[in-house]
Structure formats: structure tokens, C-alpha cells
Scaffold this active site. Structure first.
Site, PDB file in Angstrom:
ATOM      1  N   ASP A 127       0.794  -1.239   0.000  1.00  0.00           N
ATOM      2  CA  ASP A 127       0.000   0.000   0.000  1.00  0.00           C
ATOM      3  C   ASP A 127       0.820   1.280   0.000  1.00  0.00           C
ATOM      4  OD1 ASP A 127       0.908   0.009   2.622  1.00  0.00           O
ATOM      5  OD2 ASP A 127      -0.970   0.766   3.433  1.00  0.00           O
ATOM      6  N   GLU A 369       3.723 -10.083   5.226  1.00  0.00           N
ATOM      7  CA  GLU A 369       2.435 -10.512   4.687  1.00  0.00           C
ATOM      8  C   GLU A 369       2.524 -11.190   3.317  1.00  0.00           C
ATOM      9  OE1 GLU A 369      -0.170  -7.097   4.803  1.00  0.00           O
ATOM     10  OE2 GLU A 369      -0.038  -6.942   6.972  1.00  0.00           O
ATOM     11  N   TYR A 422      -5.966  -6.506  12.691  1.00  0.00           N
ATOM     12  CA  TYR A 422      -6.717  -5.246  12.759  1.00  0.00           C
ATOM     13  C   TYR A 422      -8.155  -5.431  13.214  1.00  0.00           C
ATOM     14  CZ  TYR A 422      -2.771  -2.975  10.504  1.00  0.00           C
ATOM     15  OH  TYR A 422      -1.527  -2.475  10.217  1.00  0.00           O
ATOM     16  N   GLU A 458       1.822  -5.499  13.861  1.00  0.00           N
ATOM     17  CA  GLU A 458       0.941  -4.422  13.370  1.00  0.00           C
ATOM     18  C   GLU A 458      -0.411  -4.541  14.038  1.00  0.00           C
ATOM     19  OE1 GLU A 458       0.251  -3.946   9.115  1.00  0.00           O
ATOM     20  OE2 GLU A 458       2.392  -4.178   8.691  1.00  0.00           O
TER      21      GLU A 458
HETATM   22  C1  E9O Z   1       0.779  -3.965   5.848  1.00  0.00           C
HETATM   23  C2  E9O Z   1       0.905  -2.476   5.904  1.00  0.00           C
HETATM   24  O1  E9O Z   1       1.961  -2.066   5.095  1.00  0.00           O
HETATM   25  N1  E9O Z   1      -0.402  -4.426   6.558  1.00  0.00           N
HETATM   26  C3  E9O Z   1      -1.644  -3.841   6.088  1.00  0.00           C
HETATM   27  C4  E9O Z   1      -1.548  -2.317   6.254  1.00  0.00           C
HETATM   28  C5  E9O Z   1      -2.820  -1.613   5.771  1.00  0.00           C
HETATM   29  O2  E9O Z   1      -3.456  -0.925   6.547  1.00  0.00           O
HETATM   30  C6  E9O Z   1      -0.388  -1.802   5.456  1.00  0.00           C
HETATM   31  O3  E9O Z   1      -0.277  -0.408   5.573  1.00  0.00           O
HETATM   32  O4  E9O Z   1      -3.162  -1.764   4.590  1.00  0.00           O
HETATM   33  C7  E9O Z   1      -2.846  -4.418   6.812  1.00  0.00           C
HETATM   34  C8  E9O Z   1      -3.116  -5.846   6.491  1.00  0.00           C
HETATM   35  C9  E9O Z   1      -4.354  -6.331   7.182  1.00  0.00           C
HETATM   36  C10 E9O Z   1      -4.301  -7.785   7.466  1.00  0.00           C
HETATM   37  C11 E9O Z   1      -5.472  -8.233   8.289  1.00  0.00           C
HETATM   38  C12 E9O Z   1      -5.504  -9.709   8.430  1.00  0.00           C
HETATM   39  C13 E9O Z   1      -6.731 -10.245   9.066  1.00  0.00           C
HETATM   40  C14 E9O Z   1      -6.839 -11.731   8.796  1.00  0.00           C
HETATM   41  C15 E9O Z   1      -7.791 -12.437   9.638  1.00  0.00           C
END
Ligand code: E9O
Length: 555
Positions: A127, A369, A422, A458
């Protein structure tokens, strides 16, 4: 274009901002005649160029490098004119493919009702904005023809004695047998006093009553650094290199992470190299501002999400006692080809070679990820762990997962379980009342399945600065505060279980993303704005981190 800087946000032209393809840099420079007379070896070094770079000096090719986040250099001794003008030309290509790290691809859609012929769409799954250009400083440096090529240092502690093991590799360009060099290694304390001196290209140094390297807020002088002065003397001259060395020992078991035999809890966040106008270009004012904010928060760690950061940033972490989870540029990889694995192995090799001696680096993160629900990810990550452990047996190896505990195929090979989650944001949006329950159940499940320490890498919520509601609702500062405090409560109850080794908020500061309807002017999950001013969330995080730092559970 200024160097160092990304080129994207300097002009007011959207073509420049969104440009994908080749751009060209060129400038004149002078080198003194004395360098030639003294038979110096002259090296041109780039801190990083995003993504592919080809370099010419005076019209002759000097080097090519692919990979946006690690340094590269070329011996340009014979390409230079000494005493008159030289010309350096750099071609930079920002295109990402399925075999670059990170991955991306260019698509030429054939729907002519929507796109003119030849129209190109650039896609990637991470992102953050794909900034490009010469991002880090460019240096010319000289050495004698017999020079220090690499140094490897590992440290250990025994009661109050520090043990430093070193190996020096050198090159003898002249292949002159009469110039077999002598190597002297001297250790200096922080105040400049000499501690001890030994000779030989490899050996061991004992420092009685040593000052160990400690993380920030665990000791009155965290980040204590000795200087290892390596002096290589041959018939043709002397090459001297001064390496900062922190004496510390890392260890871990199935529940706990230790620095110098003390259980250590990570208080931190993920970051980005990102700012106004400069994009991902190194900026000294920003660097020092960020470390002032890190210290103000009482944090002791951050992850270099999602790529290797500038060496200047890690120099600061070494000196201040900030623990670094050093992450490779493999963000959101999805296609586990043999070609990608080869590239990933090359990157890990260069990455470990660059950062292996840094006391701040306490863990390697292979990726963020990835599609680790895929069966192919099993072999892919097992190969990468083996390689990284053979390059560096002293640090734990991990990657950061966003998969579920039932579906993930690769966490099993890691030393530490790192999870991004999240609740009340990407899942159960708006329901902050579920956070405590979900965080507890989730983290316990991971530990029970793999019997390894768990680190939350995170979590968080977006907030647009100045937006407030009561009761709190998504995108307000109030909602970010509630999201974080509900997590804090969950972490506090889990602490008793003993397997949680830290908490890292996403993100330190707001950052640029591609334009999307879920991103109001970028990713807004920062504790600070992109201009590095605090949101409400920064104040409660500061309260929490200072409290944790001074509570008995944390050392
Ligand atoms: C990577 C980060 O660079 N993680 C993302 C962040 C986002 O807000 C991004 O900024 O897009 C979030 C990934 C969310 C994963 C949730 C997983 C839930 C699975 C049950």
C-alpha cells in the site's frame, strides 16, 4: 533533480509523480591528480537507487544494480580523468516485475472503450507509494590498492567481560607478494581511551568490566558503542576502518527474548521512509526529528517495514539503543517462483552482509504478509530461513504473517511468531468492544500451536488529524485512541501468560499511498502526521511505553 530524493513529488507535474520507466541523471565532478599519483583505488558508491540502475562514468559502463534498498558500488579508478572534468550518468528504472522485490507488474488493457491503445496500468499489492530515484547519498571514496574488503564481528558476554570476535577480509589488487599486509585491531572506549590492541586478520578480544549495549531506557547509557579500529598496513600504504561495536548477547526460547540474559519486551511500531516532497529520499533533519520522537515516546524498537532502511538510520539506532527488526523488501509477495527465490536469496545475502555487525539489529524479517497460505510458501520460506541462518547464526529469523493460525504454512520454520491484526478496523469495523476478546484468543492460539514467542507487529486504526466524535467512530482520533487502549488492556492480561514479547503499532507516522478510495490522502494510521506532529494517539502511546519501561516486568 535533487540527490538524495525521490523525484515523484518535486515538480507539480502528475506525469513525473506517476512515472514508470527510465529516468536519467547526469552531473560533472572533479577528482584530484593526487589520487592517481598516490595510486589510490577510487570507488563510486550509491546508498540506494530505486529500482534498477545503470551507471556510466565518462561514457563507459561502471555497473548495473537491481534492487531499490541496498547499497552498490563500482571501482572506477581506470574510468576517471584526474585533474579534469568527469561525467557520471545514471539511468534509473522504477518498474517492478514479478521477479523483483517487492513485486509489481505493468498491464496493457485491451478494452479500447475504457483505455486508449498502448495505455499502461501499473499494479502492486503493497500500500505504500512506489517512490523512485536516487534515494540515498552518493559518495566517491578512496583506498590503497591493498584494502579492507569486509569485517565480521560477533560479540558475547561472560559475567562482566565482553568478548568480541572479529574476522577481516582484504583484497590485494596488485597481487604483489611483498605487500602481504599486517592487521592491527585496537578497541577504543566511547570516551576515546584505548582498551586493548591485538594483531592478526582474525581473533578474539576480551574487554574486562565491559559496558554492554542495552536497549533504550533499560540502562542509564543505552546503546554504548566501542570503536574497533582496523588498521591494514602493507608496503603500499595503510587502510584504516573504524567500526562501532556494541557488546551484547541475544538469546530466545519458546516464550522469551533476551538481551544480555535479561527478558526484553519490544515497545515500538512499524515505520516507513516517507516524507513530504522528498518521498523516500534520505533527509537528515527528518532522521533526527524521528529519533527525537522515538525517544519522546519511550519506544525501544521498530521494524524497518517493508525494506532495508538507510544506513544512516541504523547508525542512529546503534548509538541510541533502539532495537531493529530488519526487514527485507519482500512485501506482499504472492508468486513463489524459483526466479523470485533466487532474487530473494541474493537480497538476503547482501542485506546480512550490510547489517550483520550492527548491535541494533536483533532479528531478520524475511518478508511482510506474503501469501503464506499457499502450499508453495512452505518450501520457499524453509529455504530462505536455512540460508539466512547459515549467513548469520546469531539472530532469530522471522517473517510477518497476516494469515490465520489454521492456514499459515510458513510460520512453523520461524524463531519468533510475528502477527499483523486489525480487529475493529479491517474486520468487525466499528466494534472496538470485541478487541480484547479477539486479541487474547488469537495470540494464545498461535502460541499454543507453535510453542514460540509471539510479537504483534501491526495493529491500529486510521485517524484524520483533527477529526473527533463522541462516541468514537472510525477515522477520528478518538477511535484510534480507543482501538489502541483496548489492545493495551488485552496485552496486559496476556503478559501473565509469558509468551508475548512485544507490541508494535502500525504506523509511526502517516505515509503516502497510491490513490485509493480507502486512503484519504494516504495511510492515516500514524501516531504522528506525515509532518511529524503528534496525534492524540501519540500521547497515550507515550504514557504506555514509559510506564512499561519503568515497570518491574520489563527487566
Ligand atoms: C501492511 C501495511 O503495510 N499491513 C496492512 C496495512 C494496511 O493498513 C499496510 O499499511 O493496509 C494491513 C493488512 C491487514 C491484514 C489483516 C488480516 C486479518 C486476517 C484475519
Amino acid at each position: 533533480m535533487p540527490v538524495p530524493s525521490s523525484y515523484n513529488d518535486i515538480t507539480v507535474n502528475s506525469v513525473v509523480r506517476d512515472f514508470i520507466g527510465w529516468t536519467w541523471y547526469q552531473r560533472q565532478f572533479y577528482t584530484p591528480k593526487r589520487w592517481w599519483l598516490d595510486k589510490q583505488r577510487v570507488v563510486l558508491r550509491f546508498g540506494s537507487v530505486h529500482y534498477t540502475a545503470i551507471v556510466w562514468v565518462n561514457g563507459k559502463k561502471a555497473c548495473k544494480h537491481s534492487g531499490g534498498h541496498l547499497p552498490f558500488e563500482a571501482d572506477i579508478t581506470t574510468l576517471l580523468f584526474y585533474g579534469t572534468a568527469n561525467l557520471v550518468t545514471v539511468a534509473v528504472n522504477s518498474t517492478l516485475t514479478l521477479s523483483t522485490l517487492p513485486q509489481g507488474y505493468v498491464q496493457h488493457p485491451n478494452d479500447t472503450r475504457r483505455y486508449p491503445p498502448g495505455y499502461a496500468l501499473f499494479h502492486y499489492d503493497f500500500d505504500f507509494f512506489n517512490y523512485a530515484g536516487i534515494h540515498r547519498p552518493v559518495y566517491l571514496y578512496t583506498t590503497p590498492q591493498t584494502y579492507i574488503d569486509d569485517i565480521t564481528v560477533t560479540t558475547d558476554i561472560h559475567e562482566d567481560v565482553g568478548i568480541v570476535k572479529y574476522t577481516v577480509e582484504y583484497q590485494n589488487k596488485l597481487r604483489d607478494p611483498s605487500s602481504v599486509p599486517q592487521c592491527t585491531v585496537t578497541v577504543f572506549a566511547k570516551d576515546g581511551t584505548k582498551v586493548t590492541s591485538v594483531t592478526g586478520v582474525s581473533g578474539k578480544v576480551h574487554i574486562p568490566k565491559a559496558n554492554f549495549w542495552w536497549p533504550y531506557l533499560t540502562n542509564p547509557s543505552p546503546g554504548y558503542l566501542y570503536t574497533l579500529e582496523i588498521c591494514l598496513t602493507s608496503e603500499i600504504g595503510k587502510d584504516v576502518y573504524r567500526l562501532p561495536v556494541g557488546v551484547r548477547k541475544i538469546a530466545w526460547n519458546s516464550t522469551t527474548f533476551f538481551i544480555n540474559n535479561m527478558p526484553t519486551y519490544f515497545r515500538g511500531f512499524g515505520k516507513h521512509e516517507d516524507s513530504n516532497l522528498r518521498g523516500k529520499g534520505l533527509d537528515y533533519a527528518l532522521l533526527i526529528r524521528d529519533y527525537n520522537l522515538i525517544a519522546w515516546l519511550g519506544a525501544n524498537a521498530y521494524r524497518t517495514s517493508h525494506y532495508p532502511y538507510a544506513e544512516e538510520a541504523l547508525d542512529m539506532a546503534d548509538a541510541l539503543g533502539i532495537m531493529i527488526i530488519d526487514e527485507s523488501p519482500a512485501c506482499t509477495i504472492d508468486n513463489f517462483s524459483e526466479e523470485l527465490l533466487q532474487k530473494h536469496k541474493e537480497v538476503m545475502t547482501d542485506f546480512v552482509r550490510r547489517d550483520k555487525n550492527r548491535p541494533s539489529v536483533v532479528m531478520w524479517s524475511l518478508a511482510n504478509e506474503p501469501s503464506s497460505f499457499r502450499n508453495e510458501s512452505r518450501e520457499y520460506f524453509s529455504a530462505l530461513v536455512n540460508l539466512t541462518k547459515s549467513l548469520d547464526p546469531t539472530r532469530p529469523v522471522t517473517f510477518v504473517t497476516s494469515q490465520t493460525v489454521d492456514e499459515d504454512k510458513a510460520v512453523q520454520f520461524m524463531d519468533i511468531i510475528c502477527i499483523n491484526r486489525y480487529p475493529a478496523w479491517y474486520s468487525d469495523s466499528g466494534r472496538t468492544d470485541l478487541i480484547q476478546l479477539q486479541v487474547k484468543n488469537e495470540l494464545v492460539a498461535w502460541h499454543l500451536k507453535f510453542n514460540k514467542p509471539v510479537l504483534v507487529t501491526e495493529y491500529g486504526a486510521g485517524s484524520v488529524i483533527g477529526m473527533h466524535t463522541a462516541p468514537s467512530s472510525m477515522w477520528t482520533e478518538d477511535y484510534q485512541v480507543v482501538t489502541l487502549t483496548e489492545h493495551f488492556k488485552a496485552f496486559d492480561t496476556l503478559y501473565k501468560e509469558g509468551f508475548l514479547i512485544g507490541e508494535m503499532i502500525w504506523n509511526f507516522a502517516d505515509f503516502a499511498t497510491p490513490q485509493e478510495y480507502i486512503r484519504p490522502g494516504g495511510c492515516k494510521k500514524g501516531l504522528f502526521t506525515r509532518e511529524r506532529q503528534p496525534k492524540m494517539a501519540a500521547h497515550i502511546t507515550r504514557w504506555r511505553y514509559w510506564t512499561l519501561a519503568h515497570s518491574s516486568v520489563n527487566v
